[in-house]
Structures are given as structure tokens and as C-alpha cells.
Scaffold this motif. Structure first.
Motif, PDB file in Angstrom:
ATOM      1  N   ALA A 181       4.198 -11.875   7.649  1.00  0.00           N
ATOM      2  CA  ALA A 181       4.957 -10.706   8.101  1.00  0.00           C
ATOM      3  C   ALA A 181       4.258  -9.431   7.664  1.00  0.00           C
ATOM      4  CB  ALA A 181       6.377 -10.753   7.535  1.00  0.00           C
ATOM      5  N   GLU A 182       4.591  -8.352   8.361  1.00  0.00           N
ATOM      6  CA  GLU A 182       4.126  -7.011   8.015  1.00  0.00           C
ATOM      7  C   GLU A 182       5.346  -6.115   7.928  1.00  0.00           C
ATOM      8  OE1 GLU A 182       1.249  -5.779  10.906  1.00  0.00           O
ATOM      9  OE2 GLU A 182      -0.214  -7.260  10.223  1.00  0.00           O
ATOM     10  N   GLY A 183       5.238  -5.071   7.123  1.00  0.00           N
ATOM     11  CA  GLY A 183       6.360  -4.164   6.978  1.00  0.00           C
ATOM     12  C   GLY A 183       5.898  -2.739   6.767  1.00  0.00           C
ATOM     13  N   SER A 184       6.823  -1.816   6.993  1.00  0.00           N
ATOM     14  CA  SER A 184       6.530  -0.409   6.749  1.00  0.00           C
ATOM     15  C   SER A 184       7.789   0.282   6.247  1.00  0.00           C
ATOM     16  CB  SER A 184       6.020   0.275   8.021  1.00  0.00           C
ATOM     17  OG  SER A 184       7.044   0.338   8.983  1.00  0.00           O
ATOM     18  N   ILE A 185       7.564   1.351   5.508  1.00  0.00           N
ATOM     19  CA  ILE A 185       8.665   2.185   5.033  1.00  0.00           C
ATOM     20  C   ILE A 185       8.371   3.623   5.424  1.00  0.00           C
ATOM     21  CG2 ILE A 185       9.938   3.060   3.021  1.00  0.00           C
ATOM     22  CD1 ILE A 185       9.160   0.481   1.563  1.00  0.00           C
ATOM     23  N   CYS A 186       9.380   4.270   5.983  1.00  0.00           N
ATOM     24  CA  CYS A 186       9.322   5.699   6.259  1.00  0.00           C
ATOM     25  C   CYS A 186      10.632   6.296   5.767  1.00  0.00           C
ATOM     26  CB  CYS A 186       9.086   5.978   7.740  1.00  0.00           C
ATOM     27  SG  CYS A 186      10.425   5.474   8.827  1.00  0.00           S
ATOM     28  N   ASP A 187      10.756   7.592   5.868  1.00  0.00           N
ATOM     29  CA  ASP A 187      12.049   8.207   5.592  1.00  0.00           C
ATOM     30  C   ASP A 187      12.610   8.733   6.900  1.00  0.00           C
ATOM     31  OD1 ASP A 187      10.800  10.649   6.110  1.00  0.00           O
ATOM     32  OD2 ASP A 187      10.820  11.310   4.032  1.00  0.00           O
ATOM     33  N   GLU A 188      13.788   9.352   6.852  1.00  0.00           N
ATOM     34  CA  GLU A 188      14.418   9.796   8.095  1.00  0.00           C
ATOM     35  C   GLU A 188      13.679  10.950   8.756  1.00  0.00           C
ATOM     36  OE1 GLU A 188      16.571  12.361   5.064  1.00  0.00           O
ATOM     37  OE2 GLU A 188      15.614  10.418   5.112  1.00  0.00           O
ATOM     38  N   THR A 189      12.719  11.569   8.057  1.00  0.00           N
ATOM     39  CA  THR A 189      11.908  12.619   8.685  1.00  0.00           C
ATOM     40  C   THR A 189      10.716  12.035   9.441  1.00  0.00           C
ATOM     41  OG1 THR A 189      10.333  13.017   6.876  1.00  0.00           O
ATOM     42  CG2 THR A 189      12.488  14.152   6.746  1.00  0.00           C
ATOM     43  N   GLY A 190      10.465  10.727   9.274  1.00  0.00           N
ATOM     44  CA  GLY A 190       9.319  10.080   9.898  1.00  0.00           C
ATOM     45  C   GLY A 190       8.107   9.975   8.994  1.00  0.00           C
ATOM     46  N   GLU A 191       8.227  10.477   7.756  1.00  0.00           N
ATOM     47  CA  GLU A 191       7.112  10.394   6.806  1.00  0.00           C
ATOM     48  C   GLU A 191       6.809   8.930   6.516  1.00  0.00           C
ATOM     49  OE1 GLU A 191       4.151  11.886   4.269  1.00  0.00           O
ATOM     50  OE2 GLU A 191       5.411  12.973   5.675  1.00  0.00           O
ATOM     51  N   SER A 192       5.558   8.514   6.742  1.00  0.00           N
ATOM     52  CA  SER A 192       5.126   7.145   6.460  1.00  0.00           C
ATOM     53  C   SER A 192       4.846   7.024   4.963  1.00  0.00           C
ATOM     54  CB  SER A 192       3.879   6.813   7.284  1.00  0.00           C
ATOM     55  OG  SER A 192       3.503   5.488   7.079  1.00  0.00           O
ATOM     56  N   ILE A 193       5.561   6.143   4.278  1.00  0.00           N
ATOM     57  CA  ILE A 193       5.539   6.095   2.823  1.00  0.00           C
ATOM     58  C   ILE A 193       4.797   4.884   2.269  1.00  0.00           C
ATOM     59  CG2 ILE A 193       7.035   5.955   0.789  1.00  0.00           C
ATOM     60  CD1 ILE A 193       9.064   7.545   2.587  1.00  0.00           C
ATOM     61  N   ASN A 204       0.857  -1.185   0.000  1.00  0.00           N
ATOM     62  CA  ASN A 204       0.000   0.000   0.000  1.00  0.00           C
ATOM     63  C   ASN A 204       0.892   1.234   0.000  1.00  0.00           C
ATOM     64  OD1 ASN A 204      -2.681  -1.302   0.383  1.00  0.00           O
ATOM     65  ND2 ASN A 204      -1.677  -2.053   2.216  1.00  0.00           N
ATOM     66  N   PHE A 205       0.669   2.109  -0.970  1.00  0.00           N
ATOM     67  CA  PHE A 205       1.466   3.319  -1.121  1.00  0.00           C
ATOM     68  C   PHE A 205       0.741   4.464  -0.413  1.00  0.00           C
ATOM     69  CE2 PHE A 205       2.001   0.548  -4.797  1.00  0.00           C
ATOM     70  CZ  PHE A 205       3.376   0.315  -4.742  1.00  0.00           C
ATOM     71  N   LEU A 206       1.432   5.137   0.507  1.00  0.00           N
ATOM     72  CA  LEU A 206       0.793   6.127   1.363  1.00  0.00           C
ATOM     73  C   LEU A 206       1.218   7.560   1.074  1.00  0.00           C
ATOM     74  CD1 LEU A 206       1.287   4.152   4.696  1.00  0.00           C
ATOM     75  CD2 LEU A 206      -0.712   4.132   3.190  1.00  0.00           C
ATOM     76  N   SER A 207       2.481   7.765   0.748  1.00  0.00           N
ATOM     77  CA  SER A 207       2.997   9.118   0.595  1.00  0.00           C
ATOM     78  C   SER A 207       4.281   9.068  -0.215  1.00  0.00           C
ATOM     79  CB  SER A 207       3.251   9.735   1.980  1.00  0.00           C
ATOM     80  OG  SER A 207       3.631  11.076   1.881  1.00  0.00           O
ATOM     81  N   ARG A 208       4.905  10.204  -0.375  1.00  0.00           N
ATOM     82  CA  ARG A 208       6.213  10.276  -1.019  1.00  0.00           C
ATOM     83  C   ARG A 208       7.233  10.711   0.019  1.00  0.00           C
ATOM     84  NH1 ARG A 208       5.815  14.929  -5.335  1.00  0.00           N
ATOM     85  NH2 ARG A 208       3.963  13.776  -5.850  1.00  0.00           N
ATOM     86  N   PRO A 209       8.494  10.322  -0.166  1.00  0.00           N
ATOM     87  CA  PRO A 209       9.495  10.707   0.823  1.00  0.00           C
ATOM     88  C   PRO A 209       9.755  12.206   0.824  1.00  0.00           C
ATOM     89  CG  PRO A 209      10.482   9.428  -0.966  1.00  0.00           C
ATOM     90  CD  PRO A 209       9.024   9.492  -1.222  1.00  0.00           C
ATOM     91  N   ARG A 210      10.047  12.715   1.994  1.00  0.00           N
ATOM     92  CA  ARG A 210      10.423  14.118   2.151  1.00  0.00           C
ATOM     93  C   ARG A 210      11.937  14.224   2.369  1.00  0.00           C
ATOM     94  NH1 ARG A 210       5.713  15.586   1.392  1.00  0.00           N
ATOM     95  NH2 ARG A 210       3.908  15.326   2.704  1.00  0.00           N
ATOM     96  N   GLY A 211      12.527  13.133   2.830  1.00  0.00           N
ATOM     97  CA  GLY A 211      13.965  13.093   3.085  1.00  0.00           C
ATOM     98  C   GLY A 211      14.700  12.365   1.976  1.00  0.00           C
TER      99      GLY A 211
END
Length: 139
Positions: free
Chosen positions: A113-125, A87-94
Motif C-alpha cells: 500500500a501507499e499513503g499520503s497525508i495533507c491538511d485541509e489547505t492541501g499542504e502535502s505533509i 517520508n516527511f515533506l512539510s508541516r501542516p498549515r491548517g
């Protein structure tokens, strides 16, 4: 949740796709893994943001690692992906993607399993889930 420091003895030699994309395993523990990927031009789509396949690849990889921890470099466990939802939520800010995966259930031969991706700013991607089959043989 707090995890013990990553044991560098468990780090594996990067394989071809990993070298090409540029991600690295930064943490691996029982039922948990973390990958990091600095953003680079070869990862971007026509709109100048990371291609969705990059997110799917990171989620697939980090969730697979989360279910394959053995605690020793002498006994490796591998997994094959049976299903993967992204599921695509946002675009990275960092400028760095951070993927985390958690084994959520299953048994000796199949796990979830479950997974998540964020960037170093905390943006949930992106977020994902999957089912994985443990390979019959180990390396």
C-alpha cells in the motif's frame, strides 16, 4: 478518483489508541481508506508541530485499512505491518490532518500500500509505503 459515500455500518468502535489520538475513519472502500485527525496539543512535539510518530501512525493505519476492506461489517479482515516507510515533506498549515491510503498490489495473504497525508489547505505533509500481512483469522 471518486469514491462512493462511506457506509456508516462499516464504521468500527474506536480502539484505545484511536480514542487517545482522536482520528476517525471518514471513508473506506475497496483498496482505499481515509482518516482525519484534528490537531490538538497532545499530538505536538517540542517544536509545537505534530510529532513524526503521528504521521507514521496515521500512514500505517490508513494503509492497513485500505487493504482490509470486505464490504460487510460481519466479515472483518485485519492486517499486521511487515514494513513501513515514512517520508516527511512539510508541516501542516491548517488544523486537520487528512490521511489517504491505497492498496497497490499483493495477493490474499500479503499486500502493498501507499499513503499520503495533507491538511485541509492541501499542504502535502507526508507520504509512505508499506507491506502488510493479512491475519490468518478474522473477527
Amino acid at each position: 478518483m471518486t469514491y462512493a459515500p462511506f457506509d456508516p455500518a462499516l464504521d468500527e468502535t474506536p480502539y484505545g489508541l484511536q480514542k487517545h489520538l482522536g482520528f476517525e475513519l471518514t471513508h473506506w472502500d475497496e483498496d482505499y481508506a481515509r482518516l482525519e485527525l484534528p490537531l490538538a496539543p497532545h499530538l505536538m512535539n517540542r517544536a509545537g508541530i505534530p510529532h513524526g510518530g503521528i504521521y507514521a501512525t496515521l500512514l500505517d493505519t490508513v494503509m492497513g485499512f485500505a487493504g482490509c476492506y470486505t464490504g460487510t461489517a460481519d466479515h472483518k479482515k485485519l492486517a499486521l505491518t511487515l514494513s513501513l516507510t515514512t517520508n516527511f515533506l512539510s508541516r501542516p498549515r491548517g488544523g486537520r490532518l487528512i490521511a489517504e491510503g491505497w492498496r497497490t498490489g499483493g495477493g490474499a495473504k500479503t499486500f502493498f500500500a501507499e499513503g499520503s497525508i495533507c491538511d485541509e489547505t492541501g499542504e502535502s505533509i507526508a507520504r509512505g509505503s508499506g507491506a502488510f500481512k493479512v491475519r490468518a483469522t478474522t473477527l
